[in-house]
Design an enzyme around this catalytic site. Structure first.
Site, mmCIF file in Angstrom:
data_model
loop_
_atom_site.group_PDB
_atom_site.id
_atom_site.type_symbol
_atom_site.label_atom_id
_atom_site.label_comp_id
_atom_site.label_asym_id
_atom_site.label_seq_id
_atom_site.Cartn_x
_atom_site.Cartn_y
_atom_site.Cartn_z
ATOM 1 N NE ARG A 1 7.683 -2.891 6.114
ATOM 2 C CZ ARG A 1 6.218 -2.517 6.359
ATOM 3 N NH1 ARG A 1 5.520 -1.863 5.353
ATOM 4 N NH2 ARG A 1 5.682 -3.180 7.277
ATOM 5 N NE ARG B 1 1.950 -5.231 11.057
ATOM 6 C CZ ARG B 1 2.899 -4.750 10.329
ATOM 7 N NH1 ARG B 1 4.183 -5.163 10.481
ATOM 8 N NH2 ARG B 1 2.523 -3.752 9.545
ATOM 9 N NE ARG C 1 6.710 -0.321 9.905
ATOM 10 C CZ ARG C 1 5.657 -0.326 8.986
ATOM 11 N NH1 ARG C 1 5.598 0.253 8.077
ATOM 12 N NH2 ARG C 1 4.500 -0.868 9.424
ATOM 13 N NE ARG D 1 -3.773 -1.744 9.470
ATOM 14 C CZ ARG D 1 -2.850 -0.828 8.655
ATOM 15 N NH1 ARG D 1 -3.149 0.059 8.428
ATOM 16 N NH2 ARG D 1 -1.778 -1.522 8.451
ATOM 17 C CE LYS E 1 -2.121 -1.361 3.881
ATOM 18 N NZ LYS E 1 -1.569 -2.500 4.111
HETATM 19 P P1 B4P Z 1 4.635 -1.670 1.970
HETATM 20 O O1 B4P Z 1 4.360 -0.658 0.914
HETATM 21 O O2 B4P Z 1 5.448 -0.864 3.093
HETATM 22 O O3 B4P Z 1 3.469 -2.151 2.594
HETATM 23 P P2 B4P Z 1 2.407 -1.634 3.487
HETATM 24 O O4 B4P Z 1 0.886 -2.258 2.771
HETATM 25 O O5 B4P Z 1 2.040 -0.361 3.507
HETATM 26 O O6 B4P Z 1 2.390 -1.824 4.947
HETATM 27 P P3 B4P Z 1 1.919 -2.175 6.528
HETATM 28 O O7 B4P Z 1 0.061 -2.471 6.177
HETATM 29 O O8 B4P Z 1 2.598 -2.627 7.195
HETATM 30 O O9 B4P Z 1 1.810 -0.560 7.190
HETATM 31 P P4 B4P Z 1 1.052 0.506 7.941
HETATM 32 O O10 B4P Z 1 2.307 1.581 7.878
HETATM 33 O O11 B4P Z 1 -0.178 0.994 7.084
HETATM 34 O O12 B4P Z 1 5.385 -2.855 1.530
HETATM 35 C C1 B4P Z 1 5.874 -4.041 2.328
HETATM 36 C C2 B4P Z 1 7.425 -4.319 1.814
HETATM 37 O O13 B4P Z 1 7.084 -4.896 0.511
HETATM 38 C C3 B4P Z 1 8.404 -3.125 1.730
HETATM 39 O O14 B4P Z 1 9.559 -3.501 1.841
HETATM 40 C C4 B4P Z 1 8.352 -2.994 -0.115
HETATM 41 O O15 B4P Z 1 9.525 -2.343 -0.470
HETATM 42 C C5 B4P Z 1 8.078 -4.529 -0.542
HETATM 43 N N1 B4P Z 1 7.239 -4.451 -1.733
HETATM 44 C C6 B4P Z 1 6.162 -3.677 -2.229
HETATM 45 N N2 B4P Z 1 5.766 -4.105 -3.368
HETATM 46 C C7 B4P Z 1 6.527 -5.086 -3.706
HETATM 47 C C8 B4P Z 1 6.403 -5.999 -4.703
HETATM 48 N N3 B4P Z 1 5.530 -5.767 -5.778
HETATM 49 N N4 B4P Z 1 7.308 -6.923 -4.903
HETATM 50 C C9 B4P Z 1 8.187 -7.437 -3.980
HETATM 51 N N5 B4P Z 1 8.411 -6.364 -2.849
HETATM 52 C C10 B4P Z 1 7.407 -5.461 -2.861
HETATM 53 O O16 B4P Z 1 0.795 0.065 9.504
HETATM 54 C C11 B4P Z 1 1.726 -0.156 10.663
HETATM 55 C C12 B4P Z 1 0.851 -0.361 11.770
HETATM 56 O O17 B4P Z 1 0.206 0.866 12.032
HETATM 57 C C13 B4P Z 1 -0.353 -1.375 11.992
HETATM 58 O O18 B4P Z 1 0.170 -2.789 12.086
HETATM 59 C C14 B4P Z 1 -1.386 -0.615 13.127
HETATM 60 O O19 B4P Z 1 -0.565 -1.108 14.337
HETATM 61 C C15 B4P Z 1 -0.951 0.655 13.094
HETATM 62 N N6 B4P Z 1 -2.181 1.397 12.090
HETATM 63 C C16 B4P Z 1 -1.944 2.079 11.045
HETATM 64 N N7 B4P Z 1 -3.016 2.394 10.408
HETATM 65 C C17 B4P Z 1 -4.096 2.086 11.325
HETATM 66 C C18 B4P Z 1 -5.325 2.242 11.573
HETATM 67 N N8 B4P Z 1 -6.261 2.798 10.546
HETATM 68 N N9 B4P Z 1 -6.161 1.639 12.729
HETATM 69 C C19 B4P Z 1 -5.407 1.163 13.544
HETATM 70 N N10 B4P Z 1 -4.160 1.032 13.675
HETATM 71 C C20 B4P Z 1 -3.331 1.496 12.561
#
Ligand code: B4P
Length: 194
Positions: free
Chosen positions: A128, A146, A134, A89, A14
């Site tokens: 990551r 998670r 993190r 979420r 995302k």
């Molecule tokens: P990312 O792009 O970092 O993944 P994400 O889906 O954004 O991550 P996440 O859900 O963990 O994060 P958030 O900050 O929202 O990609 C992951 C990895 O994959 C990276 O290393 C990237 O380089 C790699 N990658 C990407 N695309 C690729 C591809 N095509 N091929 C290979 N590799 C690839 O959440 C963090 C925490 O914050 C949550 O657990 C929760 O505790 C809290 N939180 C956030 N929002 C909240 C909400 N609305 N309500 C309650 N808690 C919340």
């Protein structure tokens, strides 16, 4: 105004895809994960509360994240649209977002659901962890938690938007550019009919 929700499990890409989408479509990026990490870094009371939950792989309370999103919407009155990344979420967050947008006489135009299998997700998050610093990436036990929290609390949000006929499922495996092209194809089609 055209507003998007980028939806998917932790590690589905995302954050990665949001960076490219906001540039192409001129949207304001609202990532609750980024906003929470900023609060944690600044050591605010909200950040300290969030840290203890995020480190366990749990969600931060709905009222905290909804408050953050509400402030961010108010801070950008002239926006062309918003890209919500990692929010909503929970069903309660989705309902609150609909209400906030209604007050601004707008709504969600599309929900883009990135589909990635669990083995690939764990592999990405392990990768990551080596560079992100993190704490929620570092421990396999937290990562499992998670993914469970996602299945129990977040996945029902897809059903909520499905009932509004807004969900497009997108294959989230492949190169970053391939996935970006798939997302753009869906967004362009949605924008034409909006
Ligand atoms: P990312 O792009 O970092 O993944 P994400 O889906 O954004 O991550 P996440 O859900 O963990 O994060 P958030 O900050 O929202 O990609 C992951 C990895 O994959 C990276 O290393 C990237 O380089 C790699 N990658 C990407 N695309 C690729 C591809 N095509 N091929 C290979 N590799 C690839 O959440 C963090 C925490 O914050 C949550 O657990 C929760 O505790 C809290 N939180 C956030 N929002 C909240 C909400 N609305 N309500 C309650 N808690 C919340």
């Amino acid at each position: 105004m055209f507003n998007l929700v980028l939806f998917g499990p932790p590690g589905s890409g995302k954050g990665t895809q949001s960076e490219k989408l906001i540039e192409k479509y001129g949207l304001i990026h609202l990532s609750t994960g980024d906003l929470l990490r900023k609060e944690m870094k600044a050591g605010t009371p909200l950040g300290n509360e969030a840290k203890s939950l995020i480190e366990k792989g749990q969600l931060v309370p709905d009222e905290v994240v909804v408050g953050m999103i509400s402030s961010a919407l108010d801070a950008n009155p002239g926006a062309r649209g918003f890209l919500f990344d990692g929010f909503p979420r929970t069903i309660a967050q989705a309902e609150a977002l609909d209400n906030l947008l209604e007050l601004k006489k707008t709504s969600i135009g599309a929900v883009l659901f990135l589909m990635v299998n669990e083995d690939e997700l764990i592999k990405r998050l392990v990768g990551r962890a080596q560079t992100s610093g993190r704490l929620d990436d570092a421990d396999p036990e937290i990562q499992r938690n998670r993914q469970n929290v996602y299945k129990n609390e977040t996945l029902p949000v897809a059903g909520y938007y499905q009932n509004q006929d807004k969900v497009s499922r997108i294959e989230g495996e492949g190169t970053i550019d391939e996935i970006f092209e798939r997302l753009c194809g869906v967004i362009n089609a949605k924008m034409q009919t909006a």
